[in-house]
Scaffold this motif. Structure first.
Motif, PDB file in Angstrom:
ATOM      1  N   GLY A   1       0.702  -1.124   0.258  1.00  0.00           N
ATOM      2  CA  GLY A   1      -0.106   0.193  -0.092  1.00  0.00           C
ATOM      3  C   GLY A   1       0.669   1.139   0.036  1.00  0.00           C
ATOM      4  N   LEU A   2       2.197   1.150   0.178  1.00  0.00           N
ATOM      5  CA  LEU A   2       2.973   2.352   0.234  1.00  0.00           C
ATOM      6  C   LEU A   2       3.291   2.861  -1.433  1.00  0.00           C
ATOM      7  CD1 LEU A   2       5.695   1.990   3.065  1.00  0.00           C
ATOM      8  CD2 LEU A   2       3.481   2.959   2.936  1.00  0.00           C
ATOM      9  N   GLN A   3       3.376   4.036  -1.675  1.00  0.00           N
ATOM     10  CA  GLN A   3       3.693   4.657  -2.936  1.00  0.00           C
ATOM     11  C   GLN A   3       4.945   4.454  -3.055  1.00  0.00           C
ATOM     12  OE1 GLN A   3       3.505   8.821  -3.183  1.00  0.00           O
ATOM     13  NE2 GLN A   3       4.266   8.800  -5.083  1.00  0.00           N
ATOM     14  N   MET A   4       5.337   3.706  -4.481  1.00  0.00           N
ATOM     15  CA  MET A   4       6.799   3.802  -4.746  1.00  0.00           C
ATOM     16  C   MET A   4       7.240   5.006  -5.494  1.00  0.00           C
ATOM     17  SD  MET A   4       8.830   1.097  -7.389  1.00  0.00           S
ATOM     18  CE  MET A   4       7.899  -0.365  -6.984  1.00  0.00           C
ATOM     19  N   ILE A   5       8.480   5.392  -4.996  1.00  0.00           N
ATOM     20  CA  ILE A   5       8.725   6.875  -5.613  1.00  0.00           C
ATOM     21  C   ILE A   5       9.743   6.694  -6.703  1.00  0.00           C
ATOM     22  CG2 ILE A   5      10.213   8.958  -5.052  1.00  0.00           C
ATOM     23  CD1 ILE A   5       9.517   8.593  -1.974  1.00  0.00           C
ATOM     24  N   ALA A   6      10.712   5.355  -6.468  1.00  0.00           N
ATOM     25  CA  ALA A   6      11.687   5.310  -7.488  1.00  0.00           C
ATOM     26  C   ALA A   6      12.162   3.740  -7.399  1.00  0.00           C
ATOM     27  CB  ALA A   6      12.840   6.187  -7.435  1.00  0.00           C
ATOM     28  N   LYS A   7      12.791   3.408  -8.698  1.00  0.00           N
ATOM     29  CA  LYS A   7      13.039   2.025  -8.572  1.00  0.00           C
ATOM     30  C   LYS A   7      14.534   2.184  -9.260  1.00  0.00           C
ATOM     31  CE  LYS A   7      11.701  -2.337 -10.503  1.00  0.00           C
ATOM     32  NZ  LYS A   7      10.540  -3.225 -10.451  1.00  0.00           N
ATOM     33  N   GLY A   8      15.586   1.699  -8.682  1.00  0.00           N
ATOM     34  CA  GLY A   8      16.714   1.619  -9.243  1.00  0.00           C
ATOM     35  C   GLY A   8      17.300   0.179  -9.491  1.00  0.00           C
ATOM     36  N   ALA A   9      18.655   0.158  -9.681  1.00  0.00           N
ATOM     37  CA  ALA A   9      19.213  -1.264 -10.281  1.00  0.00           C
ATOM     38  C   ALA A   9      19.129  -2.132  -9.194  1.00  0.00           C
ATOM     39  CB  ALA A   9      20.565  -1.053 -10.658  1.00  0.00           C
ATOM     40  N   ASN A  10      19.461  -1.391  -7.958  1.00  0.00           N
ATOM     41  CA  ASN A  10      19.644  -2.457  -6.642  1.00  0.00           C
ATOM     42  C   ASN A  10      18.281  -2.525  -5.692  1.00  0.00           C
ATOM     43  OD1 ASN A  10      22.203  -3.242  -7.488  1.00  0.00           O
ATOM     44  ND2 ASN A  10      22.939  -1.243  -6.804  1.00  0.00           N
ATOM     45  N   GLY A  11      17.132  -1.669  -5.738  1.00  0.00           N
ATOM     46  CA  GLY A  11      16.262  -1.639  -5.092  1.00  0.00           C
ATOM     47  C   GLY A  11      15.116  -0.639  -5.383  1.00  0.00           C
ATOM     48  N   GLU A  12      14.205  -0.519  -4.531  1.00  0.00           N
ATOM     49  CA  GLU A  12      13.186   0.457  -4.736  1.00  0.00           C
ATOM     50  C   GLU A  12      13.031   1.266  -3.376  1.00  0.00           C
ATOM     51  OE1 GLU A  12      10.470  -2.922  -6.493  1.00  0.00           O
ATOM     52  OE2 GLU A  12      10.598  -2.799  -4.461  1.00  0.00           O
ATOM     53  N   CYS A  13      12.474   2.438  -3.855  1.00  0.00           N
ATOM     54  CA  CYS A  13      12.217   3.598  -2.569  1.00  0.00           C
ATOM     55  C   CYS A  13      10.772   3.772  -2.639  1.00  0.00           C
ATOM     56  CB  CYS A  13      13.234   4.794  -3.134  1.00  0.00           C
ATOM     57  SG  CYS A  13      13.320   6.230  -1.738  1.00  0.00           S
ATOM     58  N   TYR A  14      10.311   3.571  -1.247  1.00  0.00           N
ATOM     59  CA  TYR A  14       8.884   3.904  -1.006  1.00  0.00           C
ATOM     60  C   TYR A  14       8.715   5.147  -0.122  1.00  0.00           C
ATOM     61  CZ  TYR A  14       8.002  -0.651  -2.880  1.00  0.00           C
ATOM     62  OH  TYR A  14       7.946  -1.707  -3.610  1.00  0.00           O
ATOM     63  N   LYS A  15       7.751   5.785  -0.293  1.00  0.00           N
ATOM     64  CA  LYS A  15       7.271   7.010   0.722  1.00  0.00           C
ATOM     65  C   LYS A  15       6.451   6.087   1.859  1.00  0.00           C
ATOM     66  CE  LYS A  15       4.384  10.814   1.013  1.00  0.00           C
ATOM     67  NZ  LYS A  15       3.232  11.679   0.269  1.00  0.00           N
ATOM     68  N   VAL A  16       7.244   6.396   2.903  1.00  0.00           N
ATOM     69  CA  VAL A  16       6.550   5.665   4.285  1.00  0.00           C
ATOM     70  C   VAL A  16       5.574   6.698   5.000  1.00  0.00           C
ATOM     71  CG1 VAL A  16       7.094   4.539   6.777  1.00  0.00           C
ATOM     72  CG2 VAL A  16       8.680   4.344   4.752  1.00  0.00           C
ATOM     73  N   ASP A  17       5.913   7.865   5.281  1.00  0.00           N
ATOM     74  CA  ASP A  17       4.750   8.985   5.504  1.00  0.00           C
ATOM     75  C   ASP A  17       5.547  10.294   4.934  1.00  0.00           C
ATOM     76  OD1 ASP A  17       6.698   9.894   7.348  1.00  0.00           O
ATOM     77  OD2 ASP A  17       6.340   8.246   8.932  1.00  0.00           O
ATOM     78  N   GLU A  18       4.977  11.375   5.334  1.00  0.00           N
ATOM     79  CA  GLU A  18       5.146  12.578   4.579  1.00  0.00           C
ATOM     80  C   GLU A  18       6.790  13.098   5.148  1.00  0.00           C
ATOM     81  OE1 GLU A  18       3.627  14.347   2.980  1.00  0.00           O
ATOM     82  OE2 GLU A  18       2.049  12.878   2.985  1.00  0.00           O
ATOM     83  N   GLU A  19       7.542  12.516   6.056  1.00  0.00           N
ATOM     84  CA  GLU A  19       8.610  12.525   6.532  1.00  0.00           C
ATOM     85  C   GLU A  19       9.713  11.710   6.060  1.00  0.00           C
ATOM     86  OE1 GLU A  19       8.940  15.676   7.174  1.00  0.00           O
ATOM     87  OE2 GLU A  19       6.799  15.837   7.603  1.00  0.00           O
ATOM     88  N   THR A  20       9.380  10.332   5.862  1.00  0.00           N
ATOM     89  CA  THR A  20      10.256   9.344   5.684  1.00  0.00           C
ATOM     90  C   THR A  20      10.007   8.409   4.598  1.00  0.00           C
ATOM     91  OG1 THR A  20       8.887   8.420   7.542  1.00  0.00           O
ATOM     92  CG2 THR A  20      11.096   8.672   7.940  1.00  0.00           C
TER      93      THR A  20
END
Ligand SMILES: Nc1ncnc2c1ncn2[C@@H]1O[C@H](COP(=O)(O)OP(=O)(O)OP(=O)(O)O)[C@@H](O)[C@H]1O
Ligand SMILES: [Mg+2]
Length: 402
Positions: free
Chosen positions: A125-144
């Motif tokens: 349910g978290l929004q994926m912000i970016a996907k790179g070669a080694n992993g993904e970055c998700y928005k956990v909340d407004e600050e993290t």
């Protein structure tokens, strides 16, 4: 839970503690669950007394341990003494907060080497912000955000990135705050302060008409990082790491290894930081200032290591039409950025001087490619390309060394 040191009067229950051992000599892992108190301690003592032959790496996995008494703590100390006498090591892993507290309160944290248990996190349910070669970055909340590595990435990468990000922040590197290392199923990740910003790569792409000004800013930022003093007690030494990559690479012969390592050992030791992946996709544009991300490869070393990787992304990857895919900066613009960057970084060198500079940059660029080859970054096609690239980029006499 309240921790009571010396609580030895608990009634004995059949399954107070569960203990399992897995032996892969020289390593033995003992998994402990339940209560380690006066009733249970003898079982662990017996293992330590009878089963440590040929074991020099003892791991105590205390993930399921929810109570330890003073008697239990003494058994840990005993294990530590035994491993020390055997010139081996003891690691307690999956140490939850209550047990970490008790180790700290009793001072045993100074003696016992332990790794904390990681917080579990679900990204459902978290929004994926970016996907790179080694992993993904998700928005956990407004600050993290959480940067979650793929399963194929070495499990220790997240710990290393977190440690380096912390050291970098303390050293004065403009970078996002890093929080804890987390686990998501079998994947590891690092929690970061969320930077509400575009990457510099995207910013460049959106502001092509101001490229001169933005590249000048990029140059200043890189020089700022390259002027931060540090030593190898806080960050790894790039030359030592690089020599290790050369040794580990299976397609070099001995003379080629010697050639590369001798050249590496002639590197000027600057005692300043490098990021080692300092392309504009790893820099965030926060208002008017720049902020570094993707900190896992930071080291102490010559800026040429950084310049090599910057050139690789902005020039070589762009030439293959891949810079846009990797960073969001269009390939033609990326090539322009590289020309402007190298001219700016070296104060507009004349064409002959630039040739010498680029030859040096290419050497360090090849070394980074050895590392990326070893990691398997980019999959098999990219791996094969990297090998060809290394031989094409290094001086001709290198390939001829037999
Ligand atoms: N602290 C942060 N705040 C906001 N966004 C972030 C943060 N860290 C990372 N990101 C986003 O996630 C992307 C990937 O992050 P990062 O470069 O650290 O991961 P990576 O797996 O190494 O990716 P790549 O392989 O593409 O380099 C970044 O380009 C950025 O868009
Ligand atoms: Mg990155």
């Amino acid at each position: 839970m309240v921790w009571k040191l010396g609580l030895t009067s608990r009634p004995k229950e059949e399954d107070d503690m569960k203990l399992e051992t897995i032996v892969h000599a020289p390593r033995m892992t003992i998994t402990l669950a339940g209560q380690l108190d006066v009733n249970a301690a003898p079982a662990l003592e017996a293992v330590l007394d009878q089963q440590l032959h040929n074991i020099t790496e003892l791991v105590l996995d205390v993930d399921g341990l929810d109570h330890v008494s003073s008697v239990g703590l003494r058994v840990f100390l005993h294990a530590q003494q035994k491993m020390k006498a055997a010139h081996g090591s003891l690691l307690m892993k999956n140490v939850g907060q209550p047990i970490a507290d008790i180790l700290e309160v009793t001072g045993l944290d100074r003696i016992l080497h332990f790794e904390r248990k990681h917080r579990q996190l679900s990204v459902a349910g978290l929004q994926m912000i970016a996907k790179g070669a080694n992993g993904e970055c998700y928005k956990v909340d407004e600050e993290t955000v959480v940067k979650l590595y793929f399963d194929f990435v070495d499990k220790e990468c997240a710990e290393r990135e977190k440690e380096i990000a912390t050291e970098a922040f303390v050293a004065g590197v403009p970078t996002a705050l890093s929080f804890d290392v987390v686990q998501c199923g079998t994947r590891m990740g690092v929690m970061y302060e969320m930077l509400k910003a575009d990457t510099l790569a995207l910013y460049m792409e959106k502001n092509v008409e101001r490229l001169d000004e933005v590249v000048a800013m990029y140059v200043r930022f890189c020089k700022q990082i390259h002027a931060i003093p540090s030593d190898t007690s806080s960050f790894p030494d790039a030359v030592t790491l690089a020599c290790g990559y050369v040794d580990a690479c299976d397609f070099f012969n001995d003379r080629q290894r010697t050639f590369l390592k001798e050249r590496l050992m002639r590197t000027e030791r600057h005692g300043t930081l490098i990021h080692w992946d300092l392309h504009p996709g790893n820099i965030m544009m926060q208002g008017d200032s720049l902020c570094l991300i993707d900190m896992g490869d930071m080291a102490v070393g010559t800026p040429y290591f950084d310049l090599g990787q910057i050139k690789h992304v902005l020039h070589y990857c762009a030439g293959l039409g891949l810079c846009h895919k990797f960073t969001g900066l269009g390939d033609t613009n990326a090539m322009r950025v590289w020309q402007m960057f190298v001219a700016g970084y070296f104060d507009n060198p004349n064409p002959d001087a630039l040739k010498v500079i680029e030859a040096d940059i290419d050497f360090y660029r090849s070394i980074k490619n050895v590392y990326l080859y070893l990691c398997g970054s980019g999959g098999e096609t990219m791996r094969a390309r990297r090998k060809d690239f290394i031989f094409q980029t290094l001086p001709k006499e290198f390939a001829e060394l037999r």
